[in-house]
Design a protein around this motif. Structure first.
Motif, PDB file in Angstrom:
ATOM      1  N   VAL H  96       0.866  -1.178   0.000  1.00 34.89           N
ATOM      2  CA  VAL H  96       0.000   0.000   0.000  1.00 34.89           C
ATOM      3  C   VAL H  96       0.904   1.229   0.000  1.00 34.89           C
ATOM      4  N   GLN H  97       0.752   2.103  -0.987  1.00 38.61           N
ATOM      5  CA  GLN H  97       1.571   3.313  -1.029  1.00 38.61           C
ATOM      6  C   GLN H  97       0.919   4.408  -0.205  1.00 38.61           C
ATOM      7  N   SER H  98       1.717   5.298   0.325  1.00 35.06           N
ATOM      8  CA  SER H  98       1.192   6.291   1.254  1.00 35.06           C
ATOM      9  C   SER H  98       2.162   7.456   1.337  1.00 35.06           C
ATOM     10  N   ARG H  99       1.631   8.676   1.461  1.00 33.37           N
ATOM     11  CA  ARG H  99       2.550   9.818   1.580  1.00 33.37           C
ATOM     12  C   ARG H  99       3.197   9.871   2.950  1.00 33.37           C
ATOM     13  N   PHE H 100       2.455   9.469   3.982  1.00 34.95           N
ATOM     14  CA  PHE H 100       3.020   9.399   5.331  1.00 34.95           C
ATOM     15  C   PHE H 100       2.561   8.120   6.020  1.00 34.95           C
ATOM     16  N   VAL H 101       3.415   7.599   6.850  1.00 35.84           N
ATOM     17  CA  VAL H 101       3.086   6.421   7.656  1.00 35.84           C
ATOM     18  C   VAL H 101       3.195   6.846   9.108  1.00 35.84           C
ATOM     19  N   VAL H 102       2.213   6.477   9.959  1.00 33.60           N
ATOM     20  CA  VAL H 102       2.290   6.771  11.390  1.00 33.60           C
ATOM     21  C   VAL H 102       2.462   5.469  12.148  1.00 33.60           C
ATOM     22  N   ASP H 103       3.518   5.354  12.928  1.00 36.00           N
ATOM     23  CA  ASP H 103       3.689   4.176  13.772  1.00 36.00           C
ATOM     24  C   ASP H 103       3.087   4.487  15.135  1.00 36.00           C
ATOM     25  N   ALA H 104       1.917   3.907  15.398  1.00 38.81           N
ATOM     26  CA  ALA H 104       1.254   4.089  16.683  1.00 38.81           C
ATOM     27  C   ALA H 104       1.021   2.724  17.303  1.00 38.81           C
ATOM     28  N   THR H 105       2.037   1.852  17.161  1.00 42.87           N
ATOM     29  CA  THR H 105       1.898   0.469  17.638  1.00 42.87           C
ATOM     30  C   THR H 105       2.401   0.311  19.069  1.00 42.87           C
ATOM     31  N   GLY H 106       2.573   1.425  19.785  1.00 46.51           N
ATOM     32  CA  GLY H 106       2.909   1.363  21.215  1.00 46.51           C
ATOM     33  C   GLY H 106       4.305   0.849  21.497  1.00 46.51           C
ATOM     34  N   HIS H 107       4.442   0.127  22.598  1.00 44.43           N
ATOM     35  CA  HIS H 107       5.747  -0.400  23.039  1.00 44.43           C
ATOM     36  C   HIS H 107       6.471  -1.150  21.923  1.00 44.43           C
ATOM     37  N   ALA H 108       5.713  -1.779  21.037  1.00 41.61           N
ATOM     38  CA  ALA H 108       6.321  -2.665  20.047  1.00 41.61           C
ATOM     39  C   ALA H 108       6.977  -1.913  18.888  1.00 41.61           C
ATOM     40  N   ILE H 109       6.588  -0.633  18.671  1.00 46.87           N
ATOM     41  CA  ILE H 109       7.055   0.165  17.519  1.00 46.87           C
ATOM     42  C   ILE H 109       7.392  -0.716  16.321  1.00 46.87           C
ATOM     43  N   GLU H 110       6.383  -1.406  15.835  1.00 45.89           N
ATOM     44  CA  GLU H 110       6.578  -2.426  14.802  1.00 45.89           C
ATOM     45  C   GLU H 110       7.149  -1.877  13.503  1.00 45.89           C
ATOM     46  N   VAL H 111       6.723  -0.685  13.096  1.00 45.76           N
ATOM     47  CA  VAL H 111       7.197  -0.144  11.824  1.00 45.76           C
ATOM     48  C   VAL H 111       8.624   0.403  11.985  1.00 45.76           C
ATOM     49  N   ILE H 112       8.836   1.141  13.058  1.00 44.50           N
ATOM     50  CA  ILE H 112      10.160   1.732  13.289  1.00 44.50           C
ATOM     51  C   ILE H 112      11.234   0.637  13.416  1.00 44.50           C
TER      52      ILE H 112
END
Lengths: 196, 196, 196, 196, 196, 196, 196, 196
Positions: H96-112
């Motif tokens: 999925v393409q996106s101009r911005f991605v927000v990592d709001a996965t809490g303690h796990a910071i899955e995207v970061i």
């Protein structure tokens, strides 16, 4: 027998059973009058060693999935790797033909249960069905095990605790003599028929 | 009782049950008229401490696999390490003989179910079978638990929720008084017979 | 050795290894020049039977959790039921004291890894650490296994594949001769020191 | 202590430790000179009963997920139901504030490991890090356990095997005296500071 | 067929079955008179390739959860991702309508079992119920499989081992000819009805 | 509804059901005549938001373990943390009293099955037992769901797919209108009785 | 490729990759300029069918446990049943010798990781180590996959996503052309060396 | 927020956070000065309902497996069904393409964490790496969460507990205000850039 009683590597046999351990030259020690202890590892490995050297072929890591029938007789077993079921895979089995099959799988009577469920004919028990192991009554059970060591379906013998589980008798105590004598009796019965 | 109600470490007993906590000097607080709360950890550890110091021998980490029968009576239990079953191992059990067995395993009635399935004789219930626990009706159940605390098979008493599960009565609410009184009654009944 | 190669109950030994099977009177068949096959069940059970009858005490169903140290030497092992770990229980271990410990746990080198991690002293390897098993190079590995069969930490010998895993040599092929010879060498080395 | 040694419900204490069991009126029997056995269930339940009746509040079925910090000090713990993690659920924890925290979680040192990993400040050990439990050397370890029973991070004491795991000393044998004495010492040290 | 017999990637077909492999130009080798072996991977992938290129649409990774009924006929299937059940999720299914459904799920007869349990009408078997697979009797079973390849419920055909499991005949040996011929017969029967 | 059909976050409702989505101002799009799609997340969260803001109290993470009975009526439920069962713990439940209980647990009819098994009285179905969900027949099922939305045991209503599972009707297709209308009907029926 | 993208049985190839599908006569449909879709089942089974019929021998249900080395070259693989590891059994592997090994195990680069860990020599990458797959950058990755399709250790080629994982390039998008072209290139490179 | 604190369906917000709940018309009650409680189910469902109705598209049951990069920027995410990983299947993802991605996965910071591990470029933190969440210090953490709510990698914002986990600040207490304000701030920052 390998795990002894509750993981203590010691087994107990009564006087009758000791005769068989003596034949294999397995060390025993009198524990109380008429009862002898032996090392479970020594007992199992020595009997297994003698059996294989006498020509028994053990297919390790293999389970019985089904039986082969011809008319009204079991004429072999359908086997598969135990790992196949443990790993949840779907793999077809292979067959081994045999003049006699012995179910010595203990409480589980794995072969007899397949026959009861899938062959669609009566077992040679009073009810024609598996009669089930009863609770433990050691003295009675030891004797019954020997009596129940016989053909349970055409071509199939039961030995050891499987004999009582099939013919509906009591569970043996943690004394392994009856089990050894039962194996010996099954072997002799089949030998007689093979020699005919 | 150890986990309290829904993991809150607090138990509730009614007035009758409080008498037993008092005997053990366990602290209680009146919650509403006739109902008292106690700390579940304090209650369990204190009763357990008194029991062991009075001579009760608890075999920890052990499960009952089967019962021992002689004629028409249960005369002991067949035990094994719980870890053996949890780990999926095949290891033979050992036996413990006993003049009386008490099944206080609650909803599961582990011993009575083995007897129903394997001994091949009727239980002392109306149907001869396990009659099953009914849904919760606390008031009625508390009374029934005491009535049902009795011999359920020759040599085997039932106590606590196991009594209602065996004789087919209602589930008790999360109030532990009936359970404590049931244990006391079972102990007294057996004591009387042991003293004969 | 029990499972053979890929669950086929057959093992292969080269000429040197065959000598040991011959000592135990285990049947072998020449497969190609210098290589012999044997039944894996017969081989294992016969060696095990001889060992137990010669006085080896095998503690079945038990794992090594830790080692005992005194100054700069291993003087025994800390054991527990394997079922305890398999069932995820928390139960304290017991100890067995011993003049020598042999790590023959194969690729896993279970004892040596505990020593490396917990004793806080160097192993007798080039780096002082476990050097790790390398990929398979059968010819070289068979020879190296014998060389590496020696003391790896004061009081601890390594034998079989554990020897190469400790001292950083190649994996052996599915030919079991080097393993048998390594066990024999470890036994002789320890015997010499025990006799001093 | 509950599971005894290898599931045998018996514990061993040396003379010093026996004094504590005596204080709680727990039965002991001399096993060999200076060593005494006790029933593990009696010992644990009796100590737990006394503790709760003296006012200790045990939060059963709860795990420590994190610690609370204020400046350079631990001031409480972040707790959650153990069942939440066991069931793989995502549920937020709650907090409990406390003037002192004692890590008595044994080999696992669950609280100290969280501090080492997440607080970003040195522990009061030689290296500032967890120094790790060494293999078993019972005599030395029993003494070291008492020495190591002290504050390991501002606001956090370590007791029992957790003390040696934190400060890098040997594992104790299956003798529980040092553990009991360590708990007593931690209690006294904290009491002194609370009274200031 | 993919896993061959006991994970050996080889299948056996008798003369009749070989005809179908020949049609797809799959290599076979005569093993003994009337019996031929083929590579299981080559056989499966080649048949699958021809089927998809002939227009068969395979929905991979999908399970049948239920059937769609209209009056007294099955008119489609209710499907879901297999991963949904494997992962223990609760997700609603979707439907696929179809003029005919073929249950070729082997021993498991997954579709027929749903019909027996949930549709509330008789199957077209002697008893109106699933009659169950019997033990292995290869010769008889191969013939019966073809006979039993027919409509088992309005709108639903059974093929392969599912045919014998539904109509109560013997298990086939590890010879795959009957299975191939059964598939061909089912296809022809349905084609005839679709063309009406 | 949360997972849509096969994990596609889209639900379908027919015209009647759309009325309810309209009441909550949930966006819908006509898909084909008489059928509308909506976003499953928007639909579920909006209905849930309105329900909680209207005063519904949802006990999240809790399961119904049993029911409370008084004479011949259900008067509440026995609840426990779902995590307790998921983690295999033994913890006692708590009770919640209620004038009416609605079983809207879908195919599983969790409450009704407990009543059938444990209360020992007939359900208000034709057979007095759970009659079981039949296979999918969407048109008929949508209508039947509304008819079957009624009291199934004194004090217990069934709604949604649970209604058909209790009274023995067909499974609904993946169209959620009947489910919404069923919930509305159950609410109105109970409201009328509460107002009496 | 078998599962398509997110379980939708459809794959996408760009123009270059379509040439290979064309060679196998696999149906494609233009999706947007330069991009074509194909049925994933048809594509996989057809390529597999051609490969096996051209003489490729696929050992199904088998995993690579280790590699065989001779001097500084990989000369084969050490294999075992995958079921052995899945079932947690301890069974010895067997060996297969080979002039070249191709690691086409995708992201996991199972063979290359074994070499990096156990052979003790540098890979032919810039760092001598596995450089690791980077995040997805489809355009660049497609080109890099072809460049990185080469020998990564003496005797071992990498193909497909394994090439980028070894040499440290980007992940390909869900477009399968580069993968097909990479396999073709690896085959040609090895063929040239085998023909020498 | 759904599970409240330790499964009690109640959340706490401080005064600043209450403003956001007020905007959504979620009921709150003052608990102590400056702190308010709200029903966790009402809060979550109402915010979710407003978000979806305002046009947010939530892809339920989907996980982020990787990110898409173009030059030195993240331009989208690589997604797959969560069920695919839970069921242990090997299925290719989609993008999925996106101009911005927000990592709001809490303690796990899955995207970061994926970016740190796979993109091979520095994060915008002091060390260029994930700095890790510290233990709980509620007051400080609430403030830091707002400060740390910013771009953490070109194209990727962090919000909520993920902000502190990325930039190395303290854990927030079980008070949800900072989390709500952080989400609001992230939304505003991205909106500003989208409007440019």
């Amino acid at each position: 027998m390998w795990g002894g009683g509750m993981m203590f590597n010691e087994i107990v046999v009564q006087k009758d059973g000791k005769r068989i351990l003596d034949e294999f030259d397995i060390k025993t020690a009198e524990f109380e009058k008429g009862y002898y202890t032996a090392d479970s590892i020594e007992a199992v490995s020595t009997i297994c060693s003698h059996a294989t050297r006498a020509g028994v072929k053990i297919f390790n890591l293999v389970s019985v999935e089904d039986v082969i029938v011809r008319e009204k007789k079991v004429t072999g077993v359908v086997i598969n790797w135990s790992a196949v079921e443990m790993a949840g895979l779907h793999v077809d089995p292979l067959c081994v033909q045999s003049r006699f099959v012995v179910d010595a799988t203990g409480h589980a009577i794995e072969v007899i249960k397949i026959i009861e469920k899938k062959v669609g004919m009566d077992l040679m028990t009073q009810t024609g069905k598996v009669m089930g192991e009863k609770s433990m009554w050691a003295d009675v059970a030891e004797k019954k095990t020997l009596e129940n060591t016989r053909e349970a379906f055409p071509g199939v013998y039961v030995a050891g605790m499987a004999a009582n589980a099939t013919f509906g008798s009591f569970r043996m105590g943690p004394i392994f003599g009856g089990m050894l004598l039962s194996g010996e009796k099954a072997a002799k019965l089949i030998l007689k028929r093979l020699r005919k």
